[in-house]
Design a protein around this motif. Structure first.
Motif, mmCIF file in Angstrom:
data_model
loop_
_atom_site.group_PDB
_atom_site.id
_atom_site.type_symbol
_atom_site.label_atom_id
_atom_site.label_comp_id
_atom_site.label_asym_id
_atom_site.label_seq_id
_atom_site.Cartn_x
_atom_site.Cartn_y
_atom_site.Cartn_z
ATOM 1 N N GLU A 1 2.269 8.067 -1.999
ATOM 2 C CA GLU A 1 2.391 7.995 -0.549
ATOM 3 C C GLU A 1 3.715 8.561 -0.030
ATOM 4 O O GLU A 1 3.821 8.858 1.154
ATOM 5 C CB GLU A 1 2.246 6.539 -0.083
ATOM 6 C CG GLU A 1 0.883 5.928 -0.380
ATOM 7 C CD GLU A 1 -0.227 6.635 0.349
ATOM 8 O OE1 GLU A 1 -0.002 7.058 1.499
ATOM 9 O OE2 GLU A 1 -1.321 6.789 -0.215
ATOM 10 N N TRP A 2 4.733 8.684 -0.893
ATOM 11 C CA TRP A 2 6.032 9.122 -0.382
ATOM 12 C C TRP A 2 6.674 10.250 -1.173
ATOM 13 O O TRP A 2 7.586 10.917 -0.681
ATOM 14 C CB TRP A 2 7.008 7.951 -0.296
ATOM 15 C CG TRP A 2 7.170 7.146 -1.550
ATOM 16 C CD1 TRP A 2 6.490 6.009 -1.890
ATOM 17 C CD2 TRP A 2 8.079 7.389 -2.638
ATOM 18 N NE1 TRP A 2 6.904 5.535 -3.113
ATOM 19 C CE2 TRP A 2 7.888 6.369 -3.591
ATOM 20 C CE3 TRP A 2 9.037 8.371 -2.886
ATOM 21 C CZ2 TRP A 2 8.610 6.297 -4.781
ATOM 22 C CZ3 TRP A 2 9.768 8.311 -4.072
ATOM 23 C CH2 TRP A 2 9.544 7.276 -5.004
ATOM 24 N N ARG B 1 0.829 -1.212 0.000
ATOM 25 C CA ARG B 1 0.000 0.000 0.000
ATOM 26 C C ARG B 1 0.862 1.260 0.000
ATOM 27 O O ARG B 1 0.595 2.206 -0.739
ATOM 28 C CB ARG B 1 -0.934 -0.004 1.208
ATOM 29 C CG ARG B 1 -1.875 1.186 1.270
ATOM 30 C CD ARG B 1 -2.842 1.057 2.431
ATOM 31 N NE ARG B 1 -2.153 0.999 3.718
ATOM 32 C CZ ARG B 1 -2.012 -0.096 4.457
ATOM 33 N NH1 ARG B 1 -2.524 -1.252 4.042
ATOM 34 N NH2 ARG B 1 -1.376 -0.066 5.616
ATOM 35 N N THR B 2 1.905 1.299 0.826
ATOM 36 C CA THR B 2 2.667 2.533 1.004
ATOM 37 C C THR B 2 3.761 2.733 -0.038
ATOM 38 O O THR B 2 4.331 3.824 -0.113
ATOM 39 C CB THR B 2 3.316 2.576 2.400
ATOM 40 O OG1 THR B 2 4.185 1.444 2.553
ATOM 41 C CG2 THR B 2 2.265 2.550 3.489
ATOM 42 N N MET B 3 4.051 1.711 -0.841
ATOM 43 C CA MET B 3 5.069 1.886 -1.862
ATOM 44 C C MET B 3 4.566 2.708 -3.038
ATOM 45 O O MET B 3 5.352 3.137 -3.876
ATOM 46 C CB MET B 3 5.555 0.523 -2.371
ATOM 47 C CG MET B 3 6.478 -0.211 -1.421
ATOM 48 S SD MET B 3 7.980 0.689 -0.974
ATOM 49 C CE MET B 3 7.529 1.287 0.645
ATOM 50 N N ASN C 1 13.067 5.625 1.486
ATOM 51 C CA ASN C 1 14.072 4.860 2.215
ATOM 52 C C ASN C 1 13.569 4.483 3.608
ATOM 53 O O ASN C 1 13.797 3.372 4.088
ATOM 54 C CB ASN C 1 15.359 5.666 2.329
ATOM 55 C CG ASN C 1 16.556 4.811 2.691
ATOM 56 O OD1 ASN C 1 16.687 3.673 2.245
ATOM 57 N ND2 ASN C 1 17.424 5.350 3.519
ATOM 58 N N THR C 2 12.854 5.401 4.255
ATOM 59 C CA THR C 2 12.281 5.115 5.570
ATOM 60 C C THR C 2 11.260 3.989 5.487
ATOM 61 O O THR C 2 11.226 3.088 6.332
ATOM 62 C CB THR C 2 11.615 6.374 6.149
ATOM 63 O OG1 THR C 2 12.608 7.399 6.309
ATOM 64 C CG2 THR C 2 10.983 6.083 7.499
ATOM 65 N N LEU C 3 10.427 4.009 4.440
ATOM 66 C CA LEU C 3 9.437 2.946 4.264
ATOM 67 C C LEU C 3 10.118 1.589 4.038
ATOM 68 O O LEU C 3 9.678 0.561 4.564
ATOM 69 C CB LEU C 3 8.529 3.264 3.070
ATOM 70 C CG LEU C 3 7.584 4.456 3.237
ATOM 71 C CD1 LEU C 3 6.846 4.723 1.936
ATOM 72 C CD2 LEU C 3 6.594 4.202 4.359
#
Length: 312
Positions: free
Chosen positions: A137-138, A131-133, A307-309
């Motif tokens: 989202e980033w 989902r967050t990739m 990178n944090t994800l």
């Protein structure tokens, strides 16, 4: 519970063949992963950056696919041994063994076991990753929006500092091929999970008892693992695609701003009556530099977000 050896043995053997087919498909997924060109991109390029960040995830993905394929291989062998016991073959395991729940226990254990907490945590992580990739989202602001490249302005490209242009290289054809490969693997893993669940529900109606229940129970966790792996592959595809989107967007924005600056400078050069003052020249150069710096800063922040994800 009393078995019907003949029909049950035949159904179990057929089912073992289906499990072997699924195992071969998993090995095909591993082969596809091995064929992905992770190569040796330029050290300062975006392709090198994303390759370095994803490599631990890729290795873990490959390891789990290999482990899952091994599970199916063991299952197929034990299914055939069960069928052989039902048919009374001389070298088959005793009936008492293959009809006991413990027959489907991991090596060295007396009963089937699954770490439900670990599996639940893995599923949550995989769902979150997929989902967050997504780039929305980033990535920051307009960098999340795919941009259609403008007609190449060779003068503008040449005017962009070499270090900036070099850092924004990402070999779009290689990157696109990686995205396609991970999406293909994601879809195949989801299909494998669906097919395995279908086989568990519809195969071997003649096989009953504790061993059958234990087998289905354990194989359902292999289904869940394949679903999670498919989600992870989708997440990796999204991350790779997102890096291409934000890099291309940054590069186009910088080239557009450089082309605009060159247009202003050329206009001044061609008009003797409107020669720019030193202040105008400095202001134009500073505005260009600040705009370029803001685009690069947005790219850097976006990549730090990604990178944090990837580390979480």
């Amino acid at each position: 519970m009393t078995q019907t050896p003949g029909p049950a043995a035949a159904a179990i053997r057929d089912h073992a063949g289906e499990i072997d087919d699924l195992r071969r498909r998993l090995e095909g997924v591993r082969f596809t992963s091995a064929l992905i060109d992770r190569g040796a991109p330029a050290p300062a390029s975006m392709l090198a950056w994303i390759s370095a960040r994803l490599e631990p995830h890729v290795r873990e993905q490959d390891r789990i696919v290999e482990f899952l394929a091994g599970n199916l291989s063991i299952a197929a062998a034990r299914l055939r041994a069960t069928a052989a016991a039902f048919e009374g073959e001389p070298d088959a395991p005793p009936m008492a063994r293959v009809t006991a729940t413990s027959y489907w226990a991991p090596e060295g254990e007396s009963a089937p076991s699954v770490d439900f907490a670990a599996e639940a945590e893995l599923a949550a992580q995989i769902q979150g990753l997929a989902r967050t990739m997504a780039v929305e989202e980033w990535a920051e602001g307009s960098l999340a929006e795919p941009r259609r490249p403008a007609p190449l302005d060779t003068a503008a490209v040449a005017a962009v500092p070499h270090g900036v242009e070099k850092a924004l290289e990402f070999q779009p054809d290689v990157l696109a091929a990686q995205v396609r490969a991970w999406r293909h693997m994601s879809a195949e893993l989801q299909r494998i999970a669906q097919d395995l669940r279908h086989r568990l529900v519809h195969d071997m109606p003649e096989w009953t008892g504790e061993a059958h229940a234990a087998y289905c129970w354990l194989m359902e966790h292999n289904v869940n693992s394949a679903v999670a792996l498919g989600g992870a592959a989708a997440g990796l595809a999204a991350a790779i695609e997102g890096v291409g989107i934000v890099t291309a967007a940054t590069r186009e924005l910088i080239r557009e701003r450089t082309a605009a600056l060159l247009h202003v400078l050329n206009t001044w050069a061609e008009n003797d009556d409107q020669a720019p003052t030193t202040t105008q020249l400095v202001t134009a150069a500073v505005q260009w530099a600040l705009t370029v710096a803001s685009h690069l800063a947005a790219l850097a922040r976006s990549l730090r977000n990604l990178n944090t994800l990837l580390r979480s």
